[in-house]
Design a protein around this motif. Structure first.
Motif, PDB file in Angstrom:
ATOM      1  N   PRO A 192       0.810  -1.216   0.000  1.00  0.00           N
ATOM      2  CA  PRO A 192       0.000   0.000   0.000  1.00  0.00           C
ATOM      3  C   PRO A 192       0.849   1.274   0.000  1.00  0.00           C
ATOM      4  CG  PRO A 192      -0.116  -1.093   2.136  1.00  0.00           C
ATOM      5  CD  PRO A 192       0.667  -1.990   1.225  1.00  0.00           C
ATOM      6  N   THR A 193       2.006   1.229   0.650  1.00  0.00           N
ATOM      7  CA  THR A 193       2.870   2.411   0.711  1.00  0.00           C
ATOM      8  C   THR A 193       4.342   1.993   0.653  1.00  0.00           C
ATOM      9  OG1 THR A 193       2.923   2.370   3.130  1.00  0.00           O
ATOM     10  CG2 THR A 193       1.250   3.777   2.106  1.00  0.00           C
ATOM     11  N   VAL A 194       5.162   2.906   0.175  1.00  0.00           N
ATOM     12  CA  VAL A 194       6.619   2.774   0.234  1.00  0.00           C
ATOM     13  C   VAL A 194       7.198   4.158   0.530  1.00  0.00           C
ATOM     14  CG1 VAL A 194       6.781   0.790  -1.327  1.00  0.00           C
ATOM     15  CG2 VAL A 194       6.932   3.075  -2.251  1.00  0.00           C
TER      16      VAL A 194
ATOM     17  N   GLY B 159      18.024  14.939   1.653  1.00  0.00           N
ATOM     18  CA  GLY B 159      17.422  14.633   2.945  1.00  0.00           C
ATOM     19  C   GLY B 159      15.907  14.579   2.822  1.00  0.00           C
ATOM     20  N   GLY B 160      15.269  14.174   3.877  1.00  0.00           N
ATOM     21  CA  GLY B 160      13.821  14.071   3.880  1.00  0.00           C
ATOM     22  C   GLY B 160      13.342  12.805   3.201  1.00  0.00           C
ATOM     23  N   SER B 161      12.066  12.536   3.354  1.00  0.00           N
ATOM     24  CA  SER B 161      11.455  11.383   2.712  1.00  0.00           C
ATOM     25  C   SER B 161       9.990  11.691   2.439  1.00  0.00           C
ATOM     26  CB  SER B 161      11.593  10.133   3.580  1.00  0.00           C
ATOM     27  OG  SER B 161      10.903  10.298   4.800  1.00  0.00           O
ATOM     28  N   LEU B 162       9.438  11.007   1.456  1.00  0.00           N
ATOM     29  CA  LEU B 162       8.034  11.147   1.088  1.00  0.00           C
ATOM     30  C   LEU B 162       7.372   9.777   1.184  1.00  0.00           C
ATOM     31  CD1 LEU B 162       8.333  13.266  -2.193  1.00  0.00           C
ATOM     32  CD2 LEU B 162       7.759  14.102   0.092  1.00  0.00           C
ATOM     33  N   LEU B 163       6.102   9.768   1.519  1.00  0.00           N
ATOM     34  CA  LEU B 163       5.340   8.530   1.531  1.00  0.00           C
ATOM     35  C   LEU B 163       4.605   8.409   0.203  1.00  0.00           C
ATOM     36  CD1 LEU B 163       4.604   6.088   3.289  1.00  0.00           C
ATOM     37  CD2 LEU B 163       2.604   7.382   4.056  1.00  0.00           C
ATOM     38  N   LEU B 164       4.842   7.300  -0.500  1.00  0.00           N
ATOM     39  CA  LEU B 164       4.164   7.010  -1.759  1.00  0.00           C
ATOM     40  C   LEU B 164       3.064   5.993  -1.485  1.00  0.00           C
ATOM     41  CD1 LEU B 164       3.731   6.748  -4.853  1.00  0.00           C
ATOM     42  CD2 LEU B 164       5.637   5.117  -4.856  1.00  0.00           C
ATOM     43  N   HIS B 165       1.834   6.368  -1.814  1.00  0.00           N
ATOM     44  CA  HIS B 165       0.701   5.443  -1.759  1.00  0.00           C
ATOM     45  C   HIS B 165       0.608   4.831  -3.153  1.00  0.00           C
ATOM     46  CE1 HIS B 165      -0.617   7.188   2.086  1.00  0.00           C
ATOM     47  NE2 HIS B 165      -0.204   8.318   1.542  1.00  0.00           N
ATOM     48  N   VAL B 166       0.898   3.554  -3.274  1.00  0.00           N
ATOM     49  CA  VAL B 166       0.956   2.877  -4.569  1.00  0.00           C
ATOM     50  C   VAL B 166      -0.460   2.560  -5.045  1.00  0.00           C
ATOM     51  CG1 VAL B 166       1.853   0.893  -5.843  1.00  0.00           C
ATOM     52  CG2 VAL B 166       3.175   1.849  -3.939  1.00  0.00           C
ATOM     53  N   GLY B 167      -0.698   2.788  -6.338  1.00  0.00           N
ATOM     54  CA  GLY B 167      -1.969   2.428  -6.964  1.00  0.00           C
ATOM     55  C   GLY B 167      -2.936   3.581  -6.999  1.00  0.00           C
TER      56      GLY B 167
END
Length: 149
Positions: free
Chosen positions: A79-81, A88-96
């Motif tokens: 569901p997420t990666v 720096g930093g990060s983002l949440l990817l909701h797949v689909g």
């Protein structure tokens, strides 16, 4: 077993296009929002995001799947990666979703053995304030599993 029988039971998958959200910016450094890319490649912004058309183009991911007819296939993906930023930093990817549907969706191969099914995958990223998500390239990966019955 004859070699054509073995080939008929085995599918092959190739990732031919990566998911990309294009260039974007926040309306102010403390704001946040999200960007979605649909399975057809269109993108939308929510919250305090401005979509830019100055370089990188938004696009859906595309997987090419070859399989002989009469097989049921279930798509499975996380569901997420997490995408990590080069600065720096990060983002949440909701797949689909995909053009087939959400994870767990089933399709039946009804084409010939030399035909290709094209699975288009979209996604949504959540973007926080600049202190948490500095400008730059964010990268990561996800797997799609094709479960053949």
């Amino acid at each position: 077993f004859p070699s054509h029988d073995i080939a008929a039971r085995t599918g092959s998958v190739a990732a031919t296009q990566m998911l990309h959200f294009g260039d974007l910016t926040l309306t102010a450094s403390s704001f946040r929002g999200s960007v979605a890319v649909n399975p057809d490649g269109t993108r939308m912004a929510f919250g305090d995001i401005i979509l830019l058309n100055i370089g990188n183009v938004a696009q859906q991911a595309i997987f090419e799947y070859k399989l002989c007819p009469g097989r049921r296939v279930t798509l499975s993906y996380p569901p997420t990666v997490t995408l990590n930023g080069q600065n720096g930093g990060s983002l949440l990817l909701h797949v689909g979703p995909t053009n087939i549907g959400v994870s767990g969706s089933i399709f039946t191969s009804n084409m010939g053995c030399d035909d290709t099914h094209y699975i288009h995958v979209g996604g949504t990223i959540d973007i926080g304030p600049l202190v948490a998500n500095p400008p730059g390239l964010y990268t990561g990966s996800f797997n799609i599993v094709f479960i053949q019955e």
